[in-house]
Design an enzyme around this catalytic site. Structure first.
Site, PDB file in Angstrom:
ATOM      1  CD  GLU A   1       8.321  -2.784  -5.404  1.00  0.00           C
ATOM      2  OE1 GLU A   1       8.287  -2.114  -4.358  1.00  0.00           O
ATOM      3  OE2 GLU A   1       7.391  -2.803  -6.235  1.00  0.00           O
TER       4      GLU A   1
ATOM      5  N   GLY B   1       0.843  -1.201   0.000  1.00  0.00           N
ATOM      6  CA  GLY B   1       0.000   0.000   0.000  1.00  0.00           C
ATOM      7  C   GLY B   1       0.872   1.244   0.000  1.00  0.00           C
ATOM      8  CE1 TYR B   2       5.141  -0.352   0.657  1.00  0.00           C
ATOM      9  CE2 TYR B   2       6.324  -0.619  -1.417  1.00  0.00           C
ATOM     10  CZ  TYR B   2       6.099  -1.009  -0.109  1.00  0.00           C
ATOM     11  OH  TYR B   2       6.827  -2.029   0.414  1.00  0.00           O
TER      12      TYR B   2
ATOM     13  CB  THR C   1      -1.096  -5.221  -7.413  1.00  0.00           C
ATOM     14  OG1 THR C   1      -0.963  -4.064  -8.233  1.00  0.00           O
ATOM     15  CG2 THR C   1      -1.311  -6.461  -8.275  1.00  0.00           C
TER      16      THR C   1
HETATM   17  C1  LIG Z   1      -0.470  -2.486 -12.900  1.00  0.00           C
HETATM   18  C2  LIG Z   1       0.143  -1.700 -11.779  1.00  0.00           C
HETATM   19  C3  LIG Z   1       0.368  -2.311 -10.562  1.00  0.00           C
HETATM   20  C4  LIG Z   1       0.902  -1.583  -9.499  1.00  0.00           C
HETATM   21  N1  LIG Z   1       1.023  -2.199  -8.270  1.00  0.00           N
HETATM   22  C5  LIG Z   1       1.337  -1.440  -7.202  1.00  0.00           C
HETATM   23  C6  LIG Z   1       1.257  -1.976  -5.876  1.00  0.00           C
HETATM   24  O1  LIG Z   1       0.949  -3.150  -5.690  1.00  0.00           O
HETATM   25  N2  LIG Z   1       1.473  -1.154  -4.825  1.00  0.00           N
HETATM   26  C7  LIG Z   1       1.803   0.168  -4.986  1.00  0.00           C
HETATM   27  O2  LIG Z   1       1.989   0.859  -3.984  1.00  0.00           O
HETATM   28  N3  LIG Z   1       1.928   0.694  -6.228  1.00  0.00           N
HETATM   29  C8  LIG Z   1       1.692  -0.071  -7.321  1.00  0.00           C
HETATM   30  N4  LIG Z   1       1.752   0.458  -8.584  1.00  0.00           N
HETATM   31  C9  LIG Z   1       2.105   1.854  -8.710  1.00  0.00           C
HETATM   32  C10 LIG Z   1       3.439   2.110  -9.380  1.00  0.00           C
HETATM   33  O3  LIG Z   1       4.512   1.846  -8.525  1.00  0.00           O
HETATM   34  C11 LIG Z   1       3.371   3.568  -9.805  1.00  0.00           C
HETATM   35  O4  LIG Z   1       2.414   3.646 -10.852  1.00  0.00           O
HETATM   36  C12 LIG Z   1       4.660   4.103 -10.252  1.00  0.00           C
HETATM   37  O5  LIG Z   1       5.536   4.185  -9.149  1.00  0.00           O
HETATM   38  C13 LIG Z   1       4.493   5.475 -10.873  1.00  0.00           C
HETATM   39  O6  LIG Z   1       3.647   6.287 -10.142  1.00  0.00           O
HETATM   40  P1  LIG Z   1       2.432   7.053 -10.837  1.00  0.00           P
HETATM   41  O7  LIG Z   1       1.774   6.126 -11.809  1.00  0.00           O
HETATM   42  O8  LIG Z   1       1.606   7.651  -9.785  1.00  0.00           O
HETATM   43  O9  LIG Z   1       3.138   8.190 -11.703  1.00  0.00           O
HETATM   44  P2  LIG Z   1       3.709   9.587 -11.149  1.00  0.00           P
HETATM   45  O10 LIG Z   1       4.576   9.337  -9.950  1.00  0.00           O
HETATM   46  O11 LIG Z   1       2.577  10.542 -10.980  1.00  0.00           O
HETATM   47  O12 LIG Z   1       4.614   9.999 -12.379  1.00  0.00           O
HETATM   48  C14 LIG Z   1       4.040  10.543 -13.585  1.00  0.00           C
HETATM   49  C15 LIG Z   1       5.133  10.627 -14.634  1.00  0.00           C
HETATM   50  O13 LIG Z   1       6.219  11.449 -14.151  1.00  0.00           O
HETATM   51  C16 LIG Z   1       7.459  10.746 -14.233  1.00  0.00           C
HETATM   52  N5  LIG Z   1       8.282  11.063 -13.043  1.00  0.00           N
HETATM   53  C17 LIG Z   1       7.873  11.121 -11.764  1.00  0.00           C
HETATM   54  N6  LIG Z   1       8.928  11.363 -10.949  1.00  0.00           N
HETATM   55  C18 LIG Z   1      10.019  11.424 -11.750  1.00  0.00           C
HETATM   56  C19 LIG Z   1      11.434  11.618 -11.509  1.00  0.00           C
HETATM   57  N7  LIG Z   1      11.901  11.797 -10.267  1.00  0.00           N
HETATM   58  N8  LIG Z   1      12.270  11.597 -12.574  1.00  0.00           N
HETATM   59  C20 LIG Z   1      11.793  11.426 -13.846  1.00  0.00           C
HETATM   60  N9  LIG Z   1      10.474  11.225 -14.138  1.00  0.00           N
HETATM   61  C21 LIG Z   1       9.609  11.221 -13.105  1.00  0.00           C
HETATM   62  C22 LIG Z   1       7.078   9.256 -14.215  1.00  0.00           C
HETATM   63  O14 LIG Z   1       8.049   8.472 -14.885  1.00  0.00           O
HETATM   64  C23 LIG Z   1       5.745   9.267 -14.973  1.00  0.00           C
HETATM   65  O15 LIG Z   1       5.977   9.192 -16.351  1.00  0.00           O
HETATM   66  C24 LIG Z   1       1.268  -0.235  -9.671  1.00  0.00           C
HETATM   67  C25 LIG Z   1       1.065   0.392 -10.908  1.00  0.00           C
HETATM   68  C26 LIG Z   1       0.511  -0.333 -11.950  1.00  0.00           C
HETATM   69  C27 LIG Z   1       0.255   0.380 -13.255  1.00  0.00           C
END
Ligand SMILES: Cc1cc2nc3c(=O)[nH]c(=O)nc-3n(C[C@H](O)[C@H](O)[C@H](O)COP(=O)(O)OP(=O)(O)OC[C@H]3O[C@@H](n4cnc5c(N)ncnc54)[C@H](O)[C@@H]3O)c2cc1C
Length: 398
Positions: free
Chosen positions: A243, A127-128, A161
């Site tokens: 991870e 739950g991150y 997930t």
């Molecule tokens: C199918 C699926 C399963 C998942 N399962 C889990 C889970 O079980 N538990 C959980 O906690 N999360 C889970 N996630 C979340 C996943 O870890 C996040 O989607 C991911 O970390 C990106 O966060 P965000 O989608 O909110 O994008 P954001 O953090 O909002 O980023 C948006 C865009 O900005 C870019 N960006 C952001 N920060 C930076 C940086 N510092 N440098 C360069 N570019 C940057 C990103 O690359 C992205 O393109 C899952 C996601 C998916 C799609």
């Protein structure tokens, strides 16, 4: 790097046969169909069957619910599970969370949970990610407020997930909104059957099921706090590092690349394309597999996926993802429109394996931290370049 062959002892060969026999029995077509239908990354029957043999935590001693396997036998087991495409997402998240609990959870709670976790009856999800953004985990907004011996949670998480198949979520919360963002966080192990928890399904383009989870006045006992109050960022570092591919044992029996599993669908798609080429003729009557241009392009894809597998750490994570995304697109171009027929469609190649690999590859650029965020980690932690002044605080610990 040691490229020598691993010679199996008679006991290890016997173990390999045993694993194959067991998996023949438990990983049925129904298991694959269930996975296609749900995208859960989990099958309860298989999970419990593995647990009953101590194969969920195979390195643990038998008396602690494991199988006491040596390193080579552990590797045999993990390779066989991957080869049979055993759904393993929830198994993976459970292992990650356990790495944090064993260090920081209330020892009595951990001792209570351990046999249940080993047996497969208790499972954990991550739950991150906040709805506002998952890259910058330390910006978590879900509030936890102390109320006597309890905490009251309010807020939501996105992309949890496996929540619908787990008993607990490993939740990052904000306990001190006034403190600098990394210093006001606390981790909890929240029972998912608590009143006020609502789980809503999200089905992705890649075929996975994940969840939005809402927390409304959820009461959690202080016993379920993991690590010290406001020290959540430190508590999270072990599981987060694992991870991201840290914590590997450097004995040559682990995957080298952080994203080794990301190429699995691509590898299956390449194999399917090779078999397709051997049975398919062009309008001029020549066999596709005899076309040197086809072979050259297919060969380049094989080299690319092989290179991802032997690229170390975070570079391997990015290479595996980016080469799969570009590679499956190239494969579709090579094979033609048939490659886009999905599972169940008339004429789909090997039940739509290329179409599935194409959809699935897209998500690998996001799981556990996006490829863009990983580029930042590589620049900072591998190349020693200055830290980017962009949001995003996922860390790579070597
Ligand atoms: C199918 C699926 C399963 C998942 N399962 C889990 C889970 O079980 N538990 C959980 O906690 N999360 C889970 N996630 C979340 C996943 O870890 C996040 O989607 C991911 O970390 C990106 O966060 P965000 O989608 O909110 O994008 P954001 O953090 O909002 O980023 C948006 C865009 O900005 C870019 N960006 C952001 N920060 C930076 C940086 N510092 N440098 C360069 N570019 C940057 C990103 O690359 C992205 O393109 C899952 C996601 C998916 C799609």
């Amino acid at each position: 790097m040691d490229f020598s062959t691993v010679h199996l002892t008679p006991e290890q060969e016997q173990f390999q046969r045993e694993v194959r026999t067991v998996l023949d029995e438990i990983v049925t077509e129904e298991v694959h169909e269930h996975e296609r239908r749900t995208g859960d990354g989990f099958h309860e029957g298989v999970h419990l069957a593995l647990g009953s043999r101590g194969w969920l935590f195979p390195a643990w001693p038998v008396e602690e619910g494991g199988a006491g396997l040596d390193r080579v036998s552990q590797r045999i087991l993990s390779l066989e599970l991957a080869r049979r495409q055993v759904p393993g997402v929830t198994h993976g998240t459970t292992r990650l969370v356990w790495s944090g609990l064993q260090l920081s959870a209330d020892p009595e709670l951990a001792a209570e949970l351990k046999p249940e976790v080993a047996a497969g009856r208790v499972r954990f999800c991550l739950g991150y990610s906040d709805p506002e953004g998952g890259s910058d985990i330390a910006a978590a907004t879900l509030r936890a407020v102390r109320d006597g011996d309890e905490w009251v949670l309010n807020g939501s998480k996105l992309w949890t997930t496996g929540a619908h198949n787990c008993q607990y979520t490993f939740l990052i919360t904000r306990t001190d909104p006034e403190a600098p963002k990394h210093k006001g966080l606390t981790m909890f192990l929240v029972p998912l059957d608590s009143p006020g928890v609502e789980i809503q399904a999200i089905h992705t383009y890649g075929g996975e099921r994940t969840n939005a989870v809402y927390y409304t006045d959820v009461h959690v006992s202080d016993r379920h706090r993991v690590g010290d109050v406001n020290a959540g960022w430190a508590t999270l570092q072990g599981p987060l590092s694992n991870e991201h591919g840290g914590g590997r044992i450097a004995d040559g029996l682990e995957d080298l690349a952080g994203g080794a599993t990301y190429t699995q669908s691509f590898d299956r798609a390449i194999d399917a394309a090779a078999r397709w080429a051997k049975r398919t003729t062009r309008p001029d009557g020549t066999l596709v597999a005899d076309d040197p241009v086809f072979l050259d392009r297919l060969g380049a894809l094989i080299v690319s996926t092989e290179a991802s597998r032997v690229t170390h750490g975070p570079m391997g994570r990015n290479k595996a993802s980016l080469s799969s995304i570009a590679g499956v697109a190239e494969l579709i171009d090579l094979v033609g429109p048939e490659a886009l027929l999905a599972h169940g469609a008339d004429g789909a190649i090997e039940d739509g394996v290329i179409e599935f690999a194409h959809r699935w590859a897209q998500g690998t650029a996001t799981y556990g931290g996006t490829t863009e965020v990983f580029k930042g980690m590589i620049a900072q932690h591998v190349l020693g370049l200055p830290r980017l002044t962009l949001p995003g605080s996922k860390q790579w610990v070597r």
